[in-house]
Design an enzyme around this catalytic site. Sequence first.
Site, PDB file in Angstrom:
ATOM      1  N   TYR A 118     -25.712 -17.512 -85.384  1.00 52.01           N
ATOM      2  CA  TYR A 118     -26.921 -18.125 -85.028  1.00 52.01           C
ATOM      3  C   TYR A 118     -27.564 -18.794 -86.375  1.00 52.01           C
ATOM      4  O   TYR A 118     -27.585 -20.115 -86.325  1.00 52.01           O
ATOM      5  CB  TYR A 118     -27.942 -17.367 -84.158  1.00 52.01           C
ATOM      6  CG  TYR A 118     -29.337 -17.906 -83.971  1.00 52.01           C
ATOM      7  CD1 TYR A 118     -29.210 -18.894 -82.616  1.00 52.01           C
ATOM      8  CD2 TYR A 118     -30.306 -17.902 -84.824  1.00 52.01           C
ATOM      9  CE1 TYR A 118     -30.224 -19.322 -82.374  1.00 52.01           C
ATOM     10  CE2 TYR A 118     -31.513 -18.550 -84.175  1.00 52.01           C
ATOM     11  CZ  TYR A 118     -31.523 -19.238 -83.069  1.00 52.01           C
ATOM     12  OH  TYR A 118     -32.762 -19.833 -82.785  1.00 52.01           O
ATOM     13  N   ILE A 144     -41.127 -16.057 -81.338  1.00 49.20           N
ATOM     14  CA  ILE A 144     -41.977 -16.540 -80.148  1.00 49.20           C
ATOM     15  C   ILE A 144     -41.966 -15.921 -78.879  1.00 49.20           C
ATOM     16  O   ILE A 144     -40.656 -15.284 -78.587  1.00 49.20           O
ATOM     17  CB  ILE A 144     -41.493 -17.986 -79.677  1.00 49.20           C
ATOM     18  CG1 ILE A 144     -41.470 -18.892 -80.895  1.00 49.20           C
ATOM     19  CG2 ILE A 144     -42.439 -18.781 -78.528  1.00 49.20           C
ATOM     20  CD1 ILE A 144     -42.975 -19.249 -81.437  1.00 49.20           C
ATOM     21  N   THR A 160     -34.564 -25.273 -68.977  1.00 47.47           N
ATOM     22  CA  THR A 160     -35.361 -24.504 -67.971  1.00 47.47           C
ATOM     23  C   THR A 160     -35.947 -23.238 -68.229  1.00 47.47           C
ATOM     24  O   THR A 160     -36.463 -22.704 -67.091  1.00 47.47           O
ATOM     25  CB  THR A 160     -33.871 -24.122 -67.053  1.00 47.47           C
ATOM     26  OG1 THR A 160     -33.234 -23.253 -67.589  1.00 47.47           O
ATOM     27  CG2 THR A 160     -33.189 -25.482 -66.524  1.00 47.47           C
ATOM     28  N   ASN A 176     -32.480 -28.625 -77.776  1.00 45.31           N
ATOM     29  CA  ASN A 176     -33.151 -27.038 -77.692  1.00 45.31           C
ATOM     30  C   ASN A 176     -32.149 -26.271 -77.440  1.00 45.31           C
ATOM     31  O   ASN A 176     -32.284 -25.109 -77.834  1.00 45.31           O
ATOM     32  CB  ASN A 176     -34.507 -27.351 -76.675  1.00 45.31           C
ATOM     33  CG  ASN A 176     -34.848 -25.925 -76.315  1.00 45.31           C
ATOM     34  OD1 ASN A 176     -35.437 -25.255 -77.245  1.00 45.31           O
ATOM     35  ND2 ASN A 176     -34.385 -25.355 -75.378  1.00 45.31           N
ATOM     36  N   SER A 208     -34.461 -23.323 -86.554  1.00 47.58           N
ATOM     37  CA  SER A 208     -35.207 -21.729 -86.492  1.00 47.58           C
ATOM     38  C   SER A 208     -35.693 -21.568 -87.802  1.00 47.58           C
ATOM     39  O   SER A 208     -35.046 -21.942 -88.862  1.00 47.58           O
ATOM     40  CB  SER A 208     -34.334 -20.610 -86.086  1.00 47.58           C
ATOM     41  OG  SER A 208     -34.735 -19.422 -86.453  1.00 47.58           O
ATOM     42  N   LEU A 219     -23.160 -27.254 -71.670  1.00 47.05           N
ATOM     43  CA  LEU A 219     -23.427 -27.986 -72.929  1.00 47.05           C
ATOM     44  C   LEU A 219     -22.592 -27.626 -74.058  1.00 47.05           C
ATOM     45  O   LEU A 219     -22.689 -28.069 -75.056  1.00 47.05           O
ATOM     46  CB  LEU A 219     -24.901 -27.780 -73.069  1.00 47.05           C
ATOM     47  CG  LEU A 219     -26.012 -28.382 -72.076  1.00 47.05           C
ATOM     48  CD1 LEU A 219     -27.240 -28.380 -72.550  1.00 47.05           C
ATOM     49  CD2 LEU A 219     -25.678 -29.519 -71.481  1.00 47.05           C
ATOM     50  N   LYS A 230     -27.998 -22.832 -87.219  1.00 45.55           N
ATOM     51  CA  LYS A 230     -29.321 -23.448 -87.524  1.00 45.55           C
ATOM     52  C   LYS A 230     -29.453 -24.074 -88.820  1.00 45.55           C
ATOM     53  O   LYS A 230     -30.085 -24.843 -89.020  1.00 45.55           O
ATOM     54  CB  LYS A 230     -30.337 -22.467 -87.132  1.00 45.55           C
ATOM     55  CG  LYS A 230     -30.297 -22.109 -85.750  1.00 45.55           C
ATOM     56  CD  LYS A 230     -30.564 -23.248 -84.747  1.00 45.55           C
ATOM     57  CE  LYS A 230     -30.834 -22.731 -83.243  1.00 45.55           C
ATOM     58  NZ  LYS A 230     -30.909 -23.976 -82.273  1.00 45.55           N
ATOM     59  N   GLY A 263     -31.096 -27.475 -72.545  1.00 48.06           N
ATOM     60  CA  GLY A 263     -31.649 -26.136 -72.389  1.00 48.06           C
ATOM     61  C   GLY A 263     -32.988 -25.982 -71.897  1.00 48.06           C
ATOM     62  O   GLY A 263     -33.715 -25.295 -72.501  1.00 48.06           O
TER      63      GLY A 263
END
Length: 251
Positions: A150, A183, A16, A86, A138, A60, A154, A14
């Site tokens: 999520y 972020i 890009t 990532n 995270s 992926l 994580k 991941g």
Amino acid sequence: MDLNLHNKVVLVTGGTKGIGRAIAEAFVNEGARVFVCARGEETLAEMDRKQGITTVQADLTSEDERNKVIDEVLKQAGKIDILVNNVGGSNGSTVSETELSLFREAFELNYFSAVHFSKLALREMKQQQSGSIINISSIFGRESGGKPTYNSAKAAMISFTKALADEAIKEGVRVNGVAPGSILHPTGNWQKRLDENPEKIQAFIEHEIPAGRFGTVEEVANAVLFLASEKASWVVGATLNVDGGQSNANF
């Protein structure tokens, strides 16, 4: 500080956009040979023009595609020194309103991709008796906040990081993690929310982030570089918060 990463072969999943892109570019700046894999053709083509970066297109969430990525790295570089897991993303809403299939999708992308890539990379790193695997999780893998699909994935990643680290260090391979907080980057959700409601987001920053601002992708990348380097030789099984004090966890 010279991190001795010159000519290291690095794979960033991941890689890009956002945090992944910053990590890939930071390794290139240290003289590493970097491979990035992702699904999107346009972003891959743009990254492929950067010196020091080789791109591999893959879905992926697919086991076969993940095998293909590792095979391509080994075909072109002959080894893998550093793996950065990532790739990730969120879906669904509340637990009661989210279909079970979405939980499975979230785990396939966020968790099982990391498990599988780690197993594939570890096989090669064992032969070298050296290597570093870094999992991007995270702060919400340790506490509530965000979407349950999520966060659950994580949390599993943080647990997996410690389990694999204790196993792999015997083979000279270090496994660690980085847990970013909020972020800000142009392609991320926080930028979208900031554009939609600046006052609300500013209030969030003041209330939730002691440092008084969002973090940057470069700050996450710097932590990854350190953990990948021999400067972190005695750091094994840790997942480091990079969050400006945002996390409420005291461990």
